[in-house]
Design an enzyme around this catalytic site. Structure first.
Site, PDB file in Angstrom:
ATOM      1  N   ARG A   7      54.002 -32.374 -22.640  1.00 59.20           N
ATOM      2  CA  ARG A   7      53.026 -32.355 -21.557  1.00 59.20           C
ATOM      3  C   ARG A   7      52.614 -30.903 -21.305  1.00 59.20           C
ATOM      4  O   ARG A   7      53.437 -29.989 -21.379  1.00 59.20           O
ATOM      5  CB  ARG A   7      53.615 -32.953 -20.282  1.00 59.20           C
ATOM      6  N   HIS A   8      51.359 -30.709 -21.012  1.00 59.58           N
ATOM      7  CA  HIS A   8      50.835 -29.372 -20.702  1.00 59.58           C
ATOM      8  C   HIS A   8      51.581 -28.749 -19.515  1.00 59.58           C
ATOM      9  O   HIS A   8      52.227 -29.438 -18.721  1.00 59.58           O
ATOM     10  CB  HIS A   8      49.343 -29.456 -20.366  1.00 59.58           C
ATOM     11  N   GLU A  82      43.854 -37.311 -21.282  1.00 57.81           N
ATOM     12  CA  GLU A  82      44.566 -38.049 -20.242  1.00 57.81           C
ATOM     13  C   GLU A  82      43.788 -39.275 -19.775  1.00 57.81           C
ATOM     14  O   GLU A  82      42.572 -39.381 -19.976  1.00 57.81           O
ATOM     15  CB  GLU A  82      44.848 -37.111 -19.062  1.00 57.81           C
ATOM     16  N   HIS A 144      49.218 -35.034 -22.270  1.00 61.11           N
ATOM     17  CA  HIS A 144      49.226 -35.288 -20.833  1.00 61.11           C
ATOM     18  C   HIS A 144      50.278 -36.322 -20.449  1.00 61.11           C
ATOM     19  O   HIS A 144      50.652 -37.180 -21.244  1.00 61.11           O
ATOM     20  CB  HIS A 144      47.838 -35.753 -20.404  1.00 61.11           C
TER      21      HIS A 144
END
Length: 193
Positions: A7-8, A82, A144
């Site tokens: 995930r970012h 996302e 995401h």
């Protein structure tokens, strides 16, 4: 082949609990620092490539990791974007987000759509990178939280918890199917729904 679904890093909207979805919100200072920390965790993984969603928060997280590890930043995959929260992006959810659009959230993207995109993306990454990097390669894919959670839940056949910013979630393609090795950096045997 293994794929590290990451995930970012954090954005201001993450910090404020705002729905981001397909809105292109940049990393904040905390998110950039998280990307540096994640790169350190990946340093001994021997990554063959790093790819990402095209949204800036994912692309920049991937770029920071790639620069630190000295590998090229690879392709972006639109299917890794996302979940689309439509008119609710930028707002704070007042109730749990349903899997499907309903009276309260009529224009959100359905869980089925997000899951199909996510599964298609990991298949495309596998099919694109396998001939280049071989069956023992490890690829990082920065994207995401919701799409990672839905993909992992689909593979595991059970709901999994929230995905943390900059967390590493490992899946493996072996014997013709995907399996989940870790969620939020924790081996799946230790992950409870």
């Amino acid at each position: 082949m293994r794929i590290e679904l990451i995930r970012h890093g954090q954005t201001d909207w993450n910090r404020d609990d705002r729905l981001q979805g397909s809105s292109d919100i940049p990393l904040n200072a905390t998110g950039r620092a998280q990307a540096v920390e994640t790169a350190a965790l990946l340093a001994d993984q021997g990554l063959a490539a790093i790819v990402s969603s095209p949204l800036a928060r994912a692309r920049d997280t991937a770029r920071i990791i790639a620069d630190i590890l000295g590998i090229d930043l690879g392709a972006s995959y639109d299917d890794l974007i996302e979940r689309d929260y439509a008119s609710f992006e930028g707002t704070v959810a007042t109730s749990p987000m349903p899997d499907e659009p309903d009276a309260e959230y009529p224009d959100i993207e359905s869980r089925e759509s997000v899951t199909l995109r996510g599964m298609r993306a990991i298949g495309e990454i596998r099919d694109t990178r396998l001939p280049i990097d071989g069956p023992d390669a490890t690829i990082a894919a920065v994207c995401h939280g919701t799409i990672i959670r839905f993909v992992l839940s689909e593979i595991l056949g059970q709901e999994i918890p929230h995905i943390h910013n900059a967390a590493i979630n490992e899946i493996e393609w072996a014997d013709g199917s995907w399996r989940v090795l870790s969620v939020n950096g924790t081996p799946t045997l230790d992950v409870s729904a």
